[in-house]
Design a protein around this motif. Structure first.
Motif, PDB file in Angstrom:
ATOM      1  N   ALA A  20      -5.536  15.790  -5.417  1.00 30.15           N
ATOM      2  CA  ALA A  20      -4.079  15.914  -5.448  1.00 30.15           C
ATOM      3  C   ALA A  20      -3.418  14.899  -4.508  1.00 30.15           C
ATOM      4  N   TYR A  21      -4.090  13.754  -4.328  1.00 33.41           N
ATOM      5  CA  TYR A  21      -3.569  12.698  -3.466  1.00 33.41           C
ATOM      6  C   TYR A  21      -3.880  11.370  -4.147  1.00 33.41           C
ATOM      7  N   VAL A  22      -2.951  10.430  -4.062  1.00 28.97           N
ATOM      8  CA  VAL A  22      -3.152   9.148  -4.726  1.00 28.97           C
ATOM      9  C   VAL A  22      -2.807   8.014  -3.758  1.00 28.97           C
ATOM     10  N   LEU A  23      -3.567   6.925  -3.866  1.00 34.05           N
ATOM     11  CA  LEU A  23      -3.324   5.707  -3.105  1.00 34.05           C
ATOM     12  C   LEU A  23      -3.201   4.564  -4.096  1.00 34.05           C
ATOM     13  N   VAL A  24      -2.193   3.737  -3.911  1.00 31.57           N
ATOM     14  CA  VAL A  24      -1.944   2.618  -4.824  1.00 31.57           C
ATOM     15  C   VAL A  24      -1.826   1.347  -3.997  1.00 31.57           C
ATOM     16  N   ASP A  25      -2.527   0.309  -4.423  1.00 38.44           N
ATOM     17  CA  ASP A  25      -2.407  -1.011  -3.818  1.00 38.44           C
ATOM     18  C   ASP A  25      -1.901  -1.971  -4.879  1.00 38.44           C
ATOM     19  N   ARG A  69      -4.486  -1.414  -7.852  1.00 43.41           N
ATOM     20  CA  ARG A  69      -5.637  -0.509  -7.773  1.00 43.41           C
ATOM     21  C   ARG A  69      -5.094   0.880  -7.469  1.00 43.41           C
ATOM     22  N   VAL A  70      -5.535   1.866  -8.220  1.00 44.95           N
ATOM     23  CA  VAL A  70      -5.187   3.266  -7.990  1.00 44.95           C
ATOM     24  C   VAL A  70      -6.461   3.965  -7.534  1.00 44.95           C
ATOM     25  N   SER A  71      -6.377   4.695  -6.430  1.00 46.34           N
ATOM     26  CA  SER A  71      -7.533   5.420  -5.884  1.00 46.34           C
ATOM     27  C   SER A  71      -7.117   6.843  -5.543  1.00 46.34           C
ATOM     28  N   ARG A  72      -8.126   7.718  -5.523  1.00 53.17           N
ATOM     29  CA  ARG A  72      -7.923   9.094  -5.056  1.00 53.17           C
ATOM     30  C   ARG A  72      -9.091   9.458  -4.164  1.00 53.17           C
ATOM     31  N   PRO A  73      -8.838  10.197  -3.098  1.00 57.11           N
ATOM     32  CA  PRO A  73      -9.941  10.650  -2.252  1.00 57.11           C
ATOM     33  C   PRO A  73     -10.882  11.556  -3.052  1.00 57.11           C
ATOM     34  N   VAL A  74     -12.166  11.412  -2.816  1.00 59.09           N
ATOM     35  CA  VAL A  74     -13.129  12.238  -3.560  1.00 59.09           C
ATOM     36  C   VAL A  74     -13.002  13.712  -3.208  1.00 59.09           C
ATOM     37  N   ASP A  75     -12.454  13.999  -2.028  1.00 62.67           N
ATOM     38  CA  ASP A  75     -12.318  15.390  -1.627  1.00 62.67           C
ATOM     39  C   ASP A  75     -10.895  15.929  -1.773  1.00 62.67           C
ATOM     40  N   ASP A  76      -9.996  15.136  -2.405  1.00 59.58           N
ATOM     41  CA  ASP A  76      -8.614  15.589  -2.566  1.00 59.58           C
ATOM     42  C   ASP A  76      -8.001  14.977  -3.827  1.00 59.58           C
ATOM     43  N   ALA A  80       5.605  13.887 -10.572  1.00 65.51           N
ATOM     44  CA  ALA A  80       4.494  14.554  -9.886  1.00 65.51           C
ATOM     45  C   ALA A  80       4.463  14.250  -8.392  1.00 65.51           C
ATOM     46  N   LEU A  81       5.431  13.508  -7.920  1.00 72.37           N
ATOM     47  CA  LEU A  81       5.478  13.122  -6.510  1.00 72.37           C
ATOM     48  C   LEU A  81       5.816  14.312  -5.626  1.00 72.37           C
ATOM     49  N   ILE A  82       5.073  14.447  -4.520  1.00 75.98           N
ATOM     50  CA  ILE A  82       5.370  15.455  -3.511  1.00 75.98           C
ATOM     51  C   ILE A  82       5.775  14.708  -2.243  1.00 75.98           C
ATOM     52  N   GLY A  83       6.969  14.964  -1.757  1.00 73.80           N
ATOM     53  CA  GLY A  83       7.406  14.362  -0.507  1.00 73.80           C
ATOM     54  C   GLY A  83       7.736  12.887  -0.622  1.00 73.80           C
ATOM     55  N   THR A  84       7.761  12.243   0.542  1.00 75.98           N
ATOM     56  CA  THR A  84       8.082  10.823   0.638  1.00 75.98           C
ATOM     57  C   THR A  84       6.799  10.019   0.799  1.00 75.98           C
ATOM     58  N   HIS A 117       0.862  -1.183   0.000  1.00 73.42           N
ATOM     59  CA  HIS A 117       0.000   0.000   0.000  1.00 73.42           C
ATOM     60  C   HIS A 117       0.897   1.231   0.000  1.00 73.42           C
ATOM     61  N   ILE A 118       0.617   2.149  -0.934  1.00 77.73           N
ATOM     62  CA  ILE A 118       1.409   3.364  -1.103  1.00 77.73           C
ATOM     63  C   ILE A 118       0.452   4.542  -1.172  1.00 77.73           C
ATOM     64  N   GLU A 119       0.800   5.632  -0.495  1.00 78.83           N
ATOM     65  CA  GLU A 119      -0.012   6.847  -0.632  1.00 78.83           C
ATOM     66  C   GLU A 119       0.855   8.078  -0.501  1.00 78.83           C
ATOM     67  N   HIS A 120       0.479   9.102  -1.270  1.00 78.52           N
ATOM     68  CA  HIS A 120       1.245  10.345  -1.253  1.00 78.52           C
ATOM     69  C   HIS A 120       0.527  11.443  -2.033  1.00 78.52           C
ATOM     70  N   PRO A 121       0.851  12.699  -1.730  1.00 80.10           N
ATOM     71  CA  PRO A 121       0.318  13.809  -2.515  1.00 80.10           C
ATOM     72  C   PRO A 121       1.030  13.899  -3.866  1.00 80.10           C
ATOM     73  N   ILE A 122       0.334  14.481  -4.826  1.00 77.20           N
ATOM     74  CA  ILE A 122       0.871  14.661  -6.175  1.00 77.20           C
ATOM     75  C   ILE A 122       0.578  16.080  -6.660  1.00 77.20           C
ATOM     76  N   THR A 123       1.341  16.492  -7.664  1.00 81.65           N
ATOM     77  CA  THR A 123       1.110  17.821  -8.235  1.00 81.65           C
ATOM     78  C   THR A 123       0.111  17.787  -9.383  1.00 81.65           C
ATOM     79  N   ASP A 124       0.061  16.671 -10.110  1.00 86.24           N
ATOM     80  CA  ASP A 124      -0.771  16.579 -11.312  1.00 86.24           C
ATOM     81  C   ASP A 124      -1.052  15.110 -11.595  1.00 86.24           C
ATOM     82  N   TYR A 125      -2.323  14.719 -11.583  1.00 83.50           N
ATOM     83  CA  TYR A 125      -2.654  13.299 -11.773  1.00 83.50           C
ATOM     84  C   TYR A 125      -2.248  12.785 -13.147  1.00 83.50           C
ATOM     85  N   THR A 126      -2.472  13.548 -14.186  1.00 78.69           N
ATOM     86  CA  THR A 126      -2.125  13.094 -15.537  1.00 78.69           C
ATOM     87  C   THR A 126      -0.632  12.824 -15.651  1.00 78.69           C
TER      88      THR A 126
END
Length: 95
Positions: free
Chosen positions: A45-50, A36-43, A79-83, A5-14
């Motif tokens: 600029a954030y991505v979760l990958v399983d 599986r790639v998911s993004r919060p419905v309210d954010d 597009a990765l922000i942070g660790t 499971h991986i999650e982090h903020p991004i600058t641009d989904y595309t």
């Protein structure tokens, strides 16, 4: 089943998705069974990958690849922000 499971903020989904897609062969070669790639419905600029693996060793090996060969390079992870926050999970129950 083991999940990386991986999650982090991004600058641009595309931009992020294009970079993610460039590593399809690396995922396959590392033993990723599905993802599986998911993004919060309210954010957006954030991505979760399983990423699903048969063994924890395979998941740990791919995580090391991501840390040293992908996330360490702004060109490979544009597009990765942070660790990223990561966890290797074992499925206990699923319906």
């Amino acid at each position: 089943m083991i999940t990386l499971h991986i999650e982090h903020p991004i600058t641009d989904y595309t931009v992020w998705k294009q970079a993610f897609d460039r590593f399809a062969d690396a995922r396959r070669d590392a033993g990723v069974l599905r993802y599986r790639v998911s993004r919060p419905v309210d954010d957006p600029a954030y991505v979760l990958v399983d990423l699903s693996f048969a063994t924890a060793e395979r998941a740990d090996g791919f995580l090391e690849f991501l840390r040293t060969r992908v996330w360490a390079s702004p060109e490979r992870a544009p597009a990765l922000i942070g660790t990223p926050v990561t966890r290797v999970l074992a499925t206990e129950e699923e319906t």
